[in-house]
Each structure stands twice: as C-alpha cells, then as structure tokens.
Design a protein around this motif. Sequence first.
Motif, short mmCIF file in Angstrom:
data_model
loop_
_atom_site.label_atom_id
_atom_site.label_comp_id
_atom_site.label_asym_id
_atom_site.label_seq_id
_atom_site.Cartn_x
_atom_site.Cartn_y
_atom_site.Cartn_z
N ARG A 157 0.80 -1.22 0.00
CA ARG A 157 0.00 0.00 0.00
C ARG A 157 0.84 1.27 0.00
N VAL B 246 -5.77 6.44 -9.72
CA VAL B 246 -6.14 5.35 -8.81
C VAL B 246 -4.88 4.59 -8.43
N GLN C 209 -2.83 1.52 -7.14
CA GLN C 209 -2.91 0.06 -7.08
C GLN C 209 -1.84 -0.47 -6.14
N ARG D 211 -8.69 -1.29 -0.59
CA ARG D 211 -8.86 -1.59 -2.01
C ARG D 211 -8.32 -0.42 -2.82
N PRO D 212 -8.09 -0.62 -4.12
CA PRO D 212 -7.59 0.48 -4.95
C PRO D 212 -8.49 1.71 -4.83
N ARG D 213 -7.88 2.88 -4.65
CA ARG D 213 -8.65 4.10 -4.48
C ARG D 213 -7.87 5.29 -5.02
#
Length: 293
Positions: free
Chosen positions: A45, A282, A284, A217-219
């Motif tokens: 992350r 976004v 990843q 989660r991807p954001r």
Amino acid sequence: MIYFHDIDPIALKLGPLSVHWYGVMYLLGFASAWWLGKRRVAAGRLPGVDANGFSDLLFYAMLGVVVGGRVGYMLFYALGDVLHDPLLLFKVWDGGMSFHGGLLGVLVASWWWSRRHRTHFADTMDFVAPLVPLGLGFGRIGNFIGAELWGKYTDGTWGVVFPSGLPAPLNQLDTATLQAQFATGALNPYARHPSQLYEALLEGLVMFVVLWTVSARPRHRYLVSGLFALLYGVFRFAVEFVRMPDNGVYLAFGWFTKGQLLSLPLVALGLVLLAMSRRAPVLQPATVVEGKA
C-alpha cells in the motif's frame, strides 16, 4: 445509569516509578500503528517502500506526534503561560497535548520522510491516515481514565460524576465521603457527558473502520487523507457541543469553542482533498521491494 468515576490513573508502580494509564494508551496507539502499518506495507500500500522504510516513517511520525502535540498545546491553549515561563514547554509530565499540534507535527515529519524516500507526499499521508484512529481512540480512553477533558452536565438518566469536576466545596471531599453521597443520589445532578468516550468511539472506532475499509482496495490519491480530515473535523466539532470548552471559555455565540475553530480548517481541507481525488490517479497495490529504504 450514573457512574461515579473512581479509576486510579496509575496503572503500575515499580518502586519510585509510576506508570500512568495515559502513557500506556500512547504505547498502545503506537503499537497498533506499527502492527497495522506492517500489514499495509506487506500488502504493497506504500509503493516502493519496505519494512525498513516504514520503520523510519513510524519513528518520524512518533516524534512529530510528541513534539507537535506538546508545542501545539502550549501555543493554542497556554501561550501566556509559556511566554512567562518557556521551560513549561518541556514539562510534559504536567500533561497537555494537542491533537491539532500533533497532526501538524506528523505532517511535517511525513513531508520530510517523503522527500528523503522520493515518495509522493499525498501517498504517504494516504498510507498513514488509517493507522491513526486507533491511537486517537486509545488517547481518549486515557483522557477518561485520567478524568480530564470531561463533558458538560447532562440532564439525562445517565452520565459520569467526575470528582475533579465537582464544584467547591464538594471537590475538596475525600473519595470515601463522595462515594457515600453518590450512593444516596446526591451527586446525580453533577453527572457529566463522558465526552472522552464519545470521541473514542467516533474518532477512534468509527474513523478506523471507514478508513481501513476504504484503504483496503484500490482508491484515488487524496481520498483516504481527505476522509480522515473531514471525519475528524466533523466529529470533533459535534462533540464540542457536549464537551467543556478549553479553559472554560467560549470564543463566540455562547457555544463556539476553540476546538471547533481549529476543526473548521480540517473540514475545509477534507473537502478540498476529496474534490482533488476525483481527478487523481487510482493507486494500485505494488510489489514490495525488499531492502529499499
């Protein structure tokens, strides 16, 4: 239900050394941040950063919390005292830490770390944001145990009687006498909102669940840190309505407090960051590069 607060603020005594619950809560906050951060690093992350890099970040952030929190408290709430006696700035054992000052300290520390590690500052803050709420929650529990930052009187059938919050001459009585009076219901009119626990729930548990879920989660970049700023600002502003104002002084309208004033910039910042996130990339999860610091 009315509860009489009779919790010893000292968790452990080792000879002349006393370990206070507030210090224990700080340790739990840092420990939770370390454990959660290790999990987020392992999940990729924070792109390009390994466990060693995260350890550096956590050290800088801890330093920012302590130094920024103390300096912020003295500047925001005790400026006159520190101007009269600058050494008060270093008397941390007397208490006094500010969230807003600690936040500024973390921002500066994270910015410095980001420069050294060539990481986008917003990505660092999005990574750090979910690690903070549990520490805030532990800190507010520490405030409750220490019977500080209590709320206003409540007219409900529930609340907490804080001996230190009783008016004179009741606050001069010993605990046994107060407990005897409490048993008769004589102290019920002095029950207060446990605003520390309200904040522990909102700033701690609720913020953690929201930020951890979103960040798992991807954001979009800026989204997590924007949510952090917005939620904290809104929650703190709301709880201030049932919390005693700092130094017992309202700034305006007979209800507007310094805590609310300091929270408004966070609400504005949160809204700006959320707006920026709509056009941001976004993020990843990335493969962790072992050994890179």
